[in-house]
Design a protein around this motif. Structure first.
Motif, PDB file in Angstrom:
ATOM      1  N   ALA A 116     -21.949  38.659  14.373  1.00 52.71           N
ATOM      2  CA  ALA A 116     -22.069  39.791  13.443  1.00 52.71           C
ATOM      3  C   ALA A 116     -20.710  40.420  13.168  1.00 52.71           C
ATOM      4  CB  ALA A 116     -23.036  40.825  14.006  1.00 52.71           C
ATOM      5  N   GLY A 117     -19.903  40.567  14.202  1.00 51.41           N
ATOM      6  CA  GLY A 117     -18.571  41.136  14.021  1.00 51.41           C
ATOM      7  C   GLY A 117     -17.688  40.275  13.137  1.00 51.41           C
ATOM      8  N   THR A 118     -17.761  38.954  13.310  1.00 51.29           N
ATOM      9  CA  THR A 118     -16.938  38.064  12.478  1.00 51.29           C
ATOM     10  C   THR A 118     -17.363  38.117  11.022  1.00 51.29           C
ATOM     11  OG1 THR A 118     -18.353  36.123  12.904  1.00 51.29           O
ATOM     12  CG2 THR A 118     -16.508  36.504  14.418  1.00 51.29           C
ATOM     13  N   TRP A 119     -18.670  38.214  10.778  1.00 47.33           N
ATOM     14  CA  TRP A 119     -19.135  38.259   9.380  1.00 47.33           C
ATOM     15  C   TRP A 119     -18.824  39.609   8.733  1.00 47.33           C
ATOM     16  CZ3 TRP A 119     -19.698  34.453   6.350  1.00 47.33           C
ATOM     17  CH2 TRP A 119     -20.087  33.210   6.843  1.00 47.33           C
ATOM     18  N   LEU A 120     -18.805  40.663   9.539  1.00 45.68           N
ATOM     19  CA  LEU A 120     -18.403  41.964   9.008  1.00 45.68           C
ATOM     20  C   LEU A 120     -16.955  41.908   8.535  1.00 45.68           C
ATOM     21  CD1 LEU A 120     -19.688  44.751   8.613  1.00 45.68           C
ATOM     22  CD2 LEU A 120     -18.758  45.416  10.846  1.00 45.68           C
ATOM     23  N   LYS A 121     -16.102  41.239   9.302  1.00 45.47           N
ATOM     24  CA  LYS A 121     -14.700  41.079   8.901  1.00 45.47           C
ATOM     25  C   LYS A 121     -14.567  40.134   7.717  1.00 45.47           C
ATOM     26  CE  LYS A 121     -13.511  40.240  13.222  1.00 45.47           C
ATOM     27  NZ  LYS A 121     -12.714  39.944  14.444  1.00 45.47           N
ATOM     28  N   ALA A 122     -15.457  39.142   7.631  1.00 37.61           N
ATOM     29  CA  ALA A 122     -15.431  38.235   6.480  1.00 37.61           C
ATOM     30  C   ALA A 122     -15.843  38.968   5.205  1.00 37.61           C
ATOM     31  CB  ALA A 122     -16.359  37.044   6.733  1.00 37.61           C
ATOM     32  N   VAL A 123     -16.855  39.845   5.325  1.00 36.42           N
ATOM     33  CA  VAL A 123     -17.281  40.649   4.166  1.00 36.42           C
ATOM     34  C   VAL A 123     -16.148  41.560   3.723  1.00 36.42           C
ATOM     35  CG1 VAL A 123     -18.815  42.530   3.480  1.00 36.42           C
ATOM     36  CG2 VAL A 123     -19.740  40.556   4.699  1.00 36.42           C
ATOM     37  N   GLU A 124     -15.456  42.157   4.682  1.00 37.38           N
ATOM     38  CA  GLU A 124     -14.313  43.013   4.354  1.00 37.38           C
ATOM     39  C   GLU A 124     -13.227  42.211   3.635  1.00 37.38           C
ATOM     40  OE1 GLU A 124     -10.556  44.524   4.266  1.00 37.38           O
ATOM     41  OE2 GLU A 124     -10.999  42.938   5.705  1.00 37.38           O
ATOM     42  N   ALA A 125     -12.953  41.007   4.144  1.00 37.03           N
ATOM     43  CA  ALA A 125     -11.899  40.182   3.551  1.00 37.03           C
ATOM     44  C   ALA A 125     -12.259  39.736   2.145  1.00 37.03           C
ATOM     45  CB  ALA A 125     -11.641  38.962   4.430  1.00 37.03           C
ATOM     46  N   ALA A 126     -13.555  39.609   1.867  1.00 36.80           N
ATOM     47  CA  ALA A 126     -13.987  39.161   0.543  1.00 36.80           C
ATOM     48  C   ALA A 126     -13.978  40.280  -0.485  1.00 36.80           C
ATOM     49  CB  ALA A 126     -15.396  38.573   0.632  1.00 36.80           C
ATOM     50  N   GLY A 127     -13.853  41.539  -0.027  1.00 32.11           N
ATOM     51  CA  GLY A 127     -13.891  42.671  -0.951  1.00 32.11           C
ATOM     52  C   GLY A 127     -12.652  42.775  -1.798  1.00 32.11           C
ATOM     53  N   ALA A 128     -12.794  43.454  -2.901  1.00 36.98           N
ATOM     54  CA  ALA A 128     -11.663  43.630  -3.822  1.00 36.98           C
ATOM     55  C   ALA A 128     -10.652  44.631  -3.273  1.00 36.98           C
ATOM     56  CB  ALA A 128     -12.170  44.102  -5.188  1.00 36.98           C
ATOM     57  N   VAL A 129     -11.110  45.522  -2.385  1.00 33.27           N
ATOM     58  CA  VAL A 129     -10.232  46.543  -1.812  1.00 33.27           C
ATOM     59  C   VAL A 129     -10.163  46.339  -0.298  1.00 33.27           C
ATOM     60  CG1 VAL A 129      -9.835  49.007  -1.512  1.00 33.27           C
ATOM     61  CG2 VAL A 129     -10.860  48.164  -3.635  1.00 33.27           C
ATOM     62  N   ALA A 130      -8.965  46.345   0.258  1.00 32.79           N
ATOM     63  CA  ALA A 130      -8.799  46.205   1.704  1.00 32.79           C
ATOM     64  C   ALA A 130      -9.298  47.453   2.411  1.00 32.79           C
ATOM     65  CB  ALA A 130      -7.325  45.954   2.024  1.00 32.79           C
ATOM     66  N   ARG A 131     -10.204  47.281   3.346  1.00 33.93           N
ATOM     67  CA  ARG A 131     -10.791  48.410   4.072  1.00 33.93           C
ATOM     68  C   ARG A 131     -10.600  48.188   5.567  1.00 33.93           C
ATOM     69  NH1 ARG A 131     -16.248  47.443   0.822  1.00 33.93           N
ATOM     70  NH2 ARG A 131     -15.393  45.357   1.198  1.00 33.93           N
ATOM     71  N   PHE A 132      -9.597  48.814   6.105  1.00 28.30           N
ATOM     72  CA  PHE A 132      -9.258  48.580   7.509  1.00 28.30           C
ATOM     73  C   PHE A 132     -10.364  49.068   8.432  1.00 28.30           C
ATOM     74  CE2 PHE A 132      -7.171  49.547  11.549  1.00 28.30           C
ATOM     75  CZ  PHE A 132      -6.503  48.355  11.785  1.00 28.30           C
ATOM     76  N   TRP A 133     -11.054  50.136   8.078  1.00 32.67           N
ATOM     77  CA  TRP A 133     -12.105  50.669   8.935  1.00 32.67           C
ATOM     78  C   TRP A 133     -13.232  49.656   9.124  1.00 32.67           C
ATOM     79  CZ3 TRP A 133     -17.104  51.031   7.262  1.00 32.67           C
ATOM     80  CH2 TRP A 133     -17.313  50.985   5.872  1.00 32.67           C
ATOM     81  N   LEU A 134     -13.516  48.854   8.087  1.00 32.04           N
ATOM     82  CA  LEU A 134     -14.561  47.848   8.191  1.00 32.04           C
ATOM     83  C   LEU A 134     -14.107  46.707   9.107  1.00 32.04           C
ATOM     84  CD1 LEU A 134     -17.391  47.291   7.139  1.00 32.04           C
ATOM     85  CD2 LEU A 134     -16.386  46.087   5.189  1.00 32.04           C
ATOM     86  N   LEU A 135     -12.835  46.342   8.975  1.00 31.55           N
ATOM     87  CA  LEU A 135     -12.270  45.338   9.879  1.00 31.55           C
ATOM     88  C   LEU A 135     -12.354  45.824  11.323  1.00 31.55           C
ATOM     89  CD1 LEU A 135      -8.981  43.357   9.448  1.00 31.55           C
ATOM     90  CD2 LEU A 135      -9.303  44.744  11.491  1.00 31.55           C
ATOM     91  N   PHE A 136     -12.019  47.094  11.546  1.00 28.16           N
ATOM     92  CA  PHE A 136     -12.033  47.637  12.900  1.00 28.16           C
ATOM     93  C   PHE A 136     -13.465  47.701  13.448  1.00 28.16           C
ATOM     94  CE2 PHE A 136     -11.813  51.004  16.108  1.00 28.16           C
ATOM     95  CZ  PHE A 136     -10.752  50.532  16.869  1.00 28.16           C
ATOM     96  N   ALA A 137     -14.436  47.972  12.588  1.00 32.92           N
ATOM     97  CA  ALA A 137     -15.836  47.977  13.024  1.00 32.92           C
ATOM     98  C   ALA A 137     -16.251  46.583  13.493  1.00 32.92           C
ATOM     99  CB  ALA A 137     -16.732  48.451  11.881  1.00 32.92           C
ATOM    100  N   GLY A 138     -15.832  45.558  12.748  1.00 28.69           N
ATOM    101  CA  GLY A 138     -16.118  44.193  13.172  1.00 28.69           C
ATOM    102  C   GLY A 138     -15.441  43.851  14.486  1.00 28.69           C
ATOM    103  N   GLN A 139     -14.221  44.327  14.649  1.00 30.07           N
ATOM    104  CA  GLN A 139     -13.490  44.085  15.887  1.00 30.07           C
ATOM    105  C   GLN A 139     -14.175  44.786  17.067  1.00 30.07           C
ATOM    106  OE1 GLN A 139     -11.267  41.911  15.755  1.00 30.07           O
ATOM    107  NE2 GLN A 139      -9.705  42.166  17.324  1.00 30.07           N
ATOM    108  N   THR A 140     -14.745  45.960  16.825  1.00 27.07           N
ATOM    109  CA  THR A 140     -15.456  46.690  17.878  1.00 27.07           C
ATOM    110  C   THR A 140     -16.707  45.942  18.323  1.00 27.07           C
ATOM    111  OG1 THR A 140     -14.645  48.789  16.983  1.00 27.07           O
ATOM    112  CG2 THR A 140     -16.536  48.892  18.474  1.00 27.07           C
ATOM    113  N   LEU A 141     -17.434  45.347  17.357  1.00 25.89           N
ATOM    114  CA  LEU A 141     -18.604  44.532  17.721  1.00 25.89           C
ATOM    115  C   LEU A 141     -18.190  43.355  18.597  1.00 25.89           C
ATOM    116  CD1 LEU A 141     -20.816  44.352  14.491  1.00 25.89           C
ATOM    117  CD2 LEU A 141     -21.278  45.586  16.616  1.00 25.89           C
TER     118      LEU A 141
END
Length: 460
Positions: A116-141
């Motif tokens: 789940a954490g890896t896919w959260l980071k993949a969703v963030e990476a696929a977005g048009a805008v870089a969102r570090f908080w979403l990456l960090f949420a995936g890293q926390t999982l």
């Protein structure tokens, strides 16, 4: 004789279910080890590799991450620090999962959180805008998933492997931990490069994120469909004793462990060693850069050698323990080597000779990497018949908790007083841990349980 736990319901038909047979008026247990035990260990190692790949995934390319997400060093460092913090409150619930529900549920929950954490980071990476908080949420999982991974090796080794291979299996369980970090340090800088064009950096991050997510998902499916909590028949007399024991409350187990002075001394020594290793590895880069101009690549290679040395050391120590059962002597030797190599590093880093640095770091890796599984196995011996997952959870939680303040203190000393004083503080802390280790009595309860009843191990 009916066996309790997951060994109930094994009927006496065919070769797969040999039960207790009378020998001279006593019951002799015919226990078995199964070839599939290596598959169980392999699936755990793959999960460990996937999870620990992510630990240093962003700090190793920190300059690129800062540029792409427009964040500072502190934010990037926390993608690694969160792994030390988030796992601590969840590691005891994870050990409870192992004791009450079995290895399968523990690893299923852990690998699901990891995916789940890896896919959260993949969703963030696929977005048009870089969102570090979403990456960090995936890293926390992913950090929480680590809590369901760390207590597993000693428990898996005890449940699936015979007496003469249990320490080797436990050491191999830490193989994925080391290899995951090592390959991340080596491969991530090749995948995520610094580009003038921000979009090109985003493309590299997406490729990396999708690859990690695909691997984590495949490992989750493997565990869900092929992993088993325990074999049909116990692999040792000690495992049989555990299966026949009445289930106990986690609070009672914890209370008994907290009253075992021998175990508490080892726990203190382990936390000191683990904290020193974390502090040294985290701040290796600024130390190397102090003495080697433009030494970023050299620092990364030194870190890689440290981790590879740890992998080799863990396997060697596990092999030695299975052949000798000399737990106290082995842990004293590796602790002493760790202290000696740490002190030697303070000398050779000044000399400008990279070959000497590599040699000292190799020895440090062998010693520090070997110490972790040896201490886990020694704790299992001292605390038997308590579950190995609980003693491992104690060691890991103590080490992770001590790692944060020691790393922060070491960083402050490095800036305020220089490398010499900071390194001396680490050596003093490690020397205190060595003295504590020398005070641990070799009360090998689990080894005595292995020898209590004649057993015949049949491999199939």
């Amino acid at each position: 004789m009916a066996l309790k736990g997951d060994y109930t319901g094994i009927h006496a038909h065919g070769k797969a279910a040999e039960q207790l047979q009378p020998v001279d008026g006593e019951q002799q247990t015919r226990v078995k080890v199964y070839r599939r035990r290596w598959l169980m260990l392999l699936m755990y190692v793959l999960f460990s590799m996937s999870n620990n790949w992510q630990w240093m995934q962003y700090t190793i390319v920190g300059n690129v991450v800062r540029k792409y997400y427009n964040v500072d060093n502190f934010a990037v460092d926390w993608t690694s620090v969160i792994y030390m913090l988030a796992s601590v409150p969840f590691i005891f619930p994870a050990s409870l999962f192992i004791s009450k529900k079995g290895l399968w549920l523990c690893l299923a929950v852990g690998s699901a959180l990891n995916a789940a954490g890896t896919w959260l980071k993949a969703v963030e990476a696929a977005g048009a805008v870089a969102r570090f908080w979403l990456l960090f949420a995936g890293q926390t999982l992913g950090a929480i998933a680590q809590a369901f991974m760390l207590p597993v090796p000693p428990a898996l080794a005890f449940i699936w492997f015979g007496p003469k291979e249990v320490s080797t299996a436990c050491s191999l369980g830490f193989f994925g931990y080391q290899i995951g970090v090592a390959t991340s340090l080596l491969v991530n800088p090749l995948l995520v490069r610094d580009h003038e064009n921000i979009e090109d950096i985003g493309h590299d991050i997406r490729v990396s994120a999708y690859g990690v997510a695909a691997a984590a998902t495949a490992i989750l499916l493997l565990i869900l469909f092929f992993f088993r909590s325990r074999p049909p028949t116990p692999p040792s007399s000690a495992a049989l004793d555990r299966a026949n024991a009445a289930p106990d409350r986690m609070l009672s187990v914890v209370r008994r462990l907290l009253h075992m002075c021998n175990f508490l001394v080892l726990l203190s020594a382990f936390s000191l060693s683990y904290a020193v290793l974390n502090a040294f590895a985290t701040l290796l880069n600024p130390v190397i850069l102090t003495y080697y101009e433009n030494g970023e690549e050299f620092a990364g290679t030194v870190g890689l050698v440290l981790i590879i040395g740890g992998t080799v050391g863990a396997v060697i120590c596990g092999f030695i323990l299975d052949r000798t059962r000399r737990f106290r002597e082995t842990v004293l030797v590796v602790y002493t080597l760790f202290l000696a190599s740490l002190a030697a590093f303070a000398v050779v880093v000044h000399l400008g000779n990279r070959a000497l640095v590599y040699a000292v770091i190799s020895v440090m890796g062998l010693a520090s990497g070997g110490f972790i599984p040896v201490a886990m196995e020694f704790a299992a011996e001292l605390t038997y018949p308590e579950p190995e997952s609980v003693s491992a959870a104690f060691l890991t939680a103590a080490g992770q908790s001590a790692g944060v303040p020691v790393t922060l203190l070491h960083g402050w000393l490095l800036e305020a007083a220089g490398h010499g004083w900071a390194h001396a503080a680490l050596c003093a802390q490690l020397a205190a841990g060595l003295l504590l280790t020398a005070c641990v009595r070799p009360d090998l309860r689990r080894t005595r349980a292995y020898q209590r009843r004649p057993t015949t191990a049949l491999v199939q």
